[in-house]
Write an enzyme that holds these catalytic residues in place. Structure first.
Site, short mmCIF file in Angstrom:
data_model
loop_
_atom_site.label_atom_id
_atom_site.label_comp_id
_atom_site.label_asym_id
_atom_site.label_seq_id
_atom_site.Cartn_x
_atom_site.Cartn_y
_atom_site.Cartn_z
CB SER A 202 -0.92 0.01 1.23
OG SER A 202 -1.77 1.13 1.20
CB CYS B 234 -1.20 9.93 -7.11
SG CYS B 234 -2.55 8.95 -7.80
CB THR C 115 -15.75 -12.41 -12.39
OG1 THR C 115 -15.77 -13.60 -11.57
CG2 THR C 115 -14.70 -11.44 -11.86
CG ASN C 116 -17.30 -15.42 -16.04
OD1 ASN C 116 -16.34 -14.73 -15.73
ND2 ASN C 116 -17.15 -16.58 -16.69
CB ILE D 79 -13.86 -14.86 -8.83
CG1 ILE D 79 -13.37 -16.28 -8.51
CG2 ILE D 79 -12.67 -13.95 -9.14
CD1 ILE D 79 -12.62 -16.95 -9.65
N GLY E 164 -10.45 -2.39 -9.49
CA GLY E 164 -9.22 -1.66 -9.83
C GLY E 164 -9.05 -1.40 -11.33
#
Length: 827
Positions: free
Chosen positions: A39, A43, A274-275, A279, A283
């Site tokens: 972490s 930027c 997701t599919n 899961i 990001g």
């Protein structure tokens, strides 16, 4: 007890891990990060390189140890997930520290693989002096290289947000910085006219940049690197930063059979699932429908990633209870002294998507003009023609840009309109804003457009109109008009327009412009209410027009740099420092004044000086940077220095000496000083010579007139000419003569065109402008170009075939100019 596995840290993964623990104290949470850091302030990396952030530790938001101590999260760094086994609900991991591999199971899996820098297969791209910037490891390498090698020159490839931030920070380290960008502008989220303001600001900082050019090769030469561009130019440097862009890193999930969107990102639903129901993804790597277009897009920003991490954790623990609404890509960057921000969609994107829109540009001050320190801004909004629904906004300025773009973004995310902008209640006091904040003002202007009280026209639309069917009306003061105006415009000051209505033609489309648009609006309302209905106000005024139609790139500014005895690089030619003289210098503050305020202030103050006395004037209007130079050239005063820092332009002007009478009673000022030439030939070498002489003379402040006759007319033809009706002989001449300046041949050794091609290539390698660029530069420098009417008639050349800015005249027009000249050439 639930077991959650997270792939990837930084903004999204680390946020999800922290939220998971706050929601479920007893769950087993494992986070895998193939790098060393979980972490960090991504930027902030450019600012650490540029020494704005001094301490490296400040970049590290969390460490594995601090995460374990406070959140009881098992963080495993330098361990990479190599495979996802969906059927078994396991992941295969390789420990890069030990080399061992093992398997870990999960109940729910969160993937946050991020994005990787684009690194195209260019010759020499793996040289040790070439870097990308994506993580702390990259930052350490660049920082170590700068400390050890102490490069004096740097090239940044790509002019996006990160590229420009890196350019600034390398510049702060004392390097000569060159930017190379394939597109015709910097910062792709901006529309061209907004990016043009960034271009002009970069010029004030002596940043060299090439637009519409890419890299062919990187070639090592002794102790430096040669960057070979597609145009043939070569740039020598010791350091290269690649900032070409990023792409989703999705190989792991693709191999696992997870569905990808058409743009290559991981396809997720409104729950960021997701599919595979077990899961979730978040990001930079995910693709999600854009709130305006509904098409899947990637958003490479830390803000959305952090929000997604929180939503995913909630849905993993409590079931799919929270939905993600998408991102409108609100972004902001510091580019030297200015702040550049955008939200929503740009005009070029709306046009590409076939979405009908109206755009509006306003200029103003960051706070009340009567309170010291007001700084200029430019705000562009885009909205739906009927309902006023907001589509996007872009803003550039020195102060308060962040809060204004955030206000617009909030309205946009709520599916708001320009009427919502009008109703925003903001905190007002003179040091912070005006009673009508810029965001309110943008809404008021947009309403005037929608209600038909104001018709606007963009600089691009105006440039495409036939000059015979329009009347350009400059409603600024005569002094402003003299300093610079749109070619062919007439000048009627706004305060006198009612008494001079008879001078405004009623059979043409009237395009009104002022400095920034406000006086143009007032003039347009006067004209429209006096029966002249086809009136359009130029959006953004002359300020936007000048920025967009001027030269955008900034090439070869380091040609005259030299290294002095102190080992520092200096720009210009080495000269002895003049000892400080006993000059009387007064200081004048014109900050907060908009054009023509600073120039009028300067004029009145200089009038009170004696010859040789100096004046230091400070102004916040960016146009003052150019205007003060023009004003000094016109008035015979001397510009001693010109500087820009933190948005404040400082100019030192010395009042010129009174002209004394010369022998014979004539004054020096009355002696012929101008230059004239007849261009009779269309040979490439002769055309080049004429342009070199013309630009050289113009650079010394002399008025230059070029008279193109017979074959010389071919030099000033447009590259893209409209269809023109011609007689038989006119058509014959047209087929036999060169089509434009790009088709000219050499007078000697042309060799069926090979010679001219070799000459152009040689000019590129030696960084000599093409004849087309020289013509544009000459016109920009005020060189007057006259096409001989008689020759046009004989050769069958029409006015429409000639480049914009060329006048039509006869011998008398030319001879009048020769009377004012001390040099007359025939080429």
């Amino acid at each position: 007890m639930a077991k959650y596995v997270i792939i990837g840290g930084v903004a999204g993964g680390a946020t999800a891990a922290a939220r998971l623990r706050r929601l479920d104290e007893h769950a087993e949470i494992i986070m895998f990060e193939r790098g060393q850091y979980i972490s960090y302030a991504n930027c902030g990396l450019p600012y650490y390189i540029g020494d704005t952030i001094k301490e490296r530790e400040k970049l590290l938001v969390q460490t594995p140890e601090s995460f374990k101590a406070r959140l009881n999260v098992d963080v495993r760094v330098l361990q990479e997930v190599m495979k996802i086994n969906r059927a078994e609900k396991t992941v295969e991991i390789k420990n890069h520290a030990t080399g061992e591999s093992y398997v870990e199971s999960y109940d729910k899996l969160i993937v946050s693989p991020g994005a990787e820098p684009v690194r195209p297969p260019i010759e020499g791209i793996n040289h040790a002096s070439i870097f990308t910037l994506r993580n702390v490891h990259d930052t350490d390498k660049i920082k170590a290289f700068c400390n050890e090698k102490k490069p004096r020159r740097a090239v940044v490839i790509g002019a996006g947000f990160i590229g420009l931030e890196m350019a600034e920070n390398l510049h702060e380290l004392g390097m000569d910085v060159t930017i190379v960008e394939m597109a015709n502008q910097v910062m792709a989220p901006l529309d061209y006219e907004m990016a043009a303001e960034v271009h002009q600001h970069l010029k004030t900082k002596n940043v060299e940049f090439y637009l519409k050019d890419g890299v062919n090769a990187f070639q090592p030469v002794a102790d430096h690197l040669k960057v070979v561009l597609q145009s043939g130019r070569e740039i020598e440097t010791e350091l290269v930063i690649l900032s070409i862009g990023v792409r989703p890193e999705t190989k792991l999930v693709k191999d696992a059979g997870l569905e990808l969107a058409e743009n290559g990102g991981i396809k997720v639903n409104e729950y960021l699932q997701t599919n595979d129901e077990n899961i979730y993804a978040l990001g930079d790597a995910i693709a999600f429908p854009h709130p305006i277009t509904g098409k899947y897009v990637n958003t490479y920003l830390a803000g959305p990633a952090n929000k997604q991490g929180r939503i995913v954790a909630d849905n993993v623990v409590t079931g799919n209870t929270r939905t993600y609404k998408g991102a409108i890509a609100t972004a902001i960057a510091k580019v030297f002294d200015i702040t550049v921000a955008s939200t929503g969609m740009a005009a070029k994107t709306l046009k590409k998507e076939g979405i009908d829109y109206i755009s509006s540009i306003i200029h103003g001050s960051s706070h009340a003009g009567y309170y010291p320190g007001a700084m200029p801004y430019t705000l562009k909004i885009l909205f739906q023609p009927k309902t006023g629904k907001l589509f996007g906004a872009q803003m550039i300025g020195y102060e308060g840009v962040d809060k204004r773009i955030d206000l617009v973004a909030t309205v946009l995310m709520k599916n708001g309109t320009i009427y919502d902008l009008q109703e925003i209640e903001h905190a007002y006091a003179p040091p912070y804003s005006s009673a009508k904040d810029p965001v309110n003002q943008a809404g008021f202007v947009a309403e005037n457009i929608l209600m038909g009280r104001l018709k606007v026209i963009t600089w691009r639309e105006a440039s495409k109109l036939d000059s015979r069917n329009i009347c350009l009306l400059d409603v600024r003061t005569p002094e402003e008009h003299e300093l610079g105006h749109i070619e062919g415009s007439i000048n009627i000051e706004v305060d006198k327009i009612r008494e001079r209505l008879a001078e405004v033609p009623r059979d043409k489309k009237i395009i009104v412009y002022c400095g920034v648009g406000l006086r143009g609006y007032i003039a347009a309302r006067v004209l429209m209410q006096n029966g002249i209905t086809e009136v359009y106000n130029l959006s953004g005024g002359y300020k936007t027009y000048e920025h967009t139609t001027g030269k955008q790139s900034n090439e070869d500014i380091f040609e005259s740099s030299y290294i002095a005895h102190d080992s520092n690089i200096y720009r210009g030619k080495p000269v002895e420092k003049i000892a400080a003289a006993n000059f009387k210098t007064i200081e004048v503050d014109a900050c907060g004044l908009q054009c023509p305020g600073p120039i009028l202030k300067l004029k009145s103050e200089v009038a009170n000086l004696k010859p040789g006395e100096r004046l230091l004037q400070k102004a916040s209007d960016p146009g003052f940077m150019k205007d003060v130079q023009s004003w000094c050239n016109m008035t015979g005063n001397k510009l001693i220095s010109l500087d820009s820092k933190a948005g404040i332009i400082s100019a030192v002007i010395e009042k010129g000496e009174e002209k004394k009478a010369a022998s014979g009673g004539a004054t020096i000022a009355n002696l012929p000083q101008n230059k004239t030439m007849v261009v009779f030939s269309d040979d490439l070498d002769r055309a080049l010579a004429s342009m070199v002489i013309a630009n050289g003379a113009a650079s010394t402040g002399k008025d230059v007139t070029m008279f193109f006759t017979f074959w010389g007319l071919n030099v000033i033809k447009k590259q893209e000419k409209p269809k023109v009706e011609k007689d038989f002989m006119g058509n014959m001449f047209g087929k036999m003569m060169p089509d434009n300046a790009g088709s000219l041949k050499l007078s000697k050794m042309n060799m069926f065109g090979m010679g001219s091609m070799m000459m152009k290539k040689r000019m590129l390698s030696k960084k000599v402008d093409s004849v087309e660029d020289m013509i544009k530069t000459a016109l920009d420098n005020g060189v007057r170009m006259i096409a001989c009417q008689m020759s046009m008639d004989v050769m069958g050349v029409s006015k429409e075939e000639l480049i914009d800015g060329v006048e039509i005249g006869g011998v008398a027009t030319y001879l009048e100019e020769t009377e004012k000249s001390n040099l007359n050439l025939f080429i």
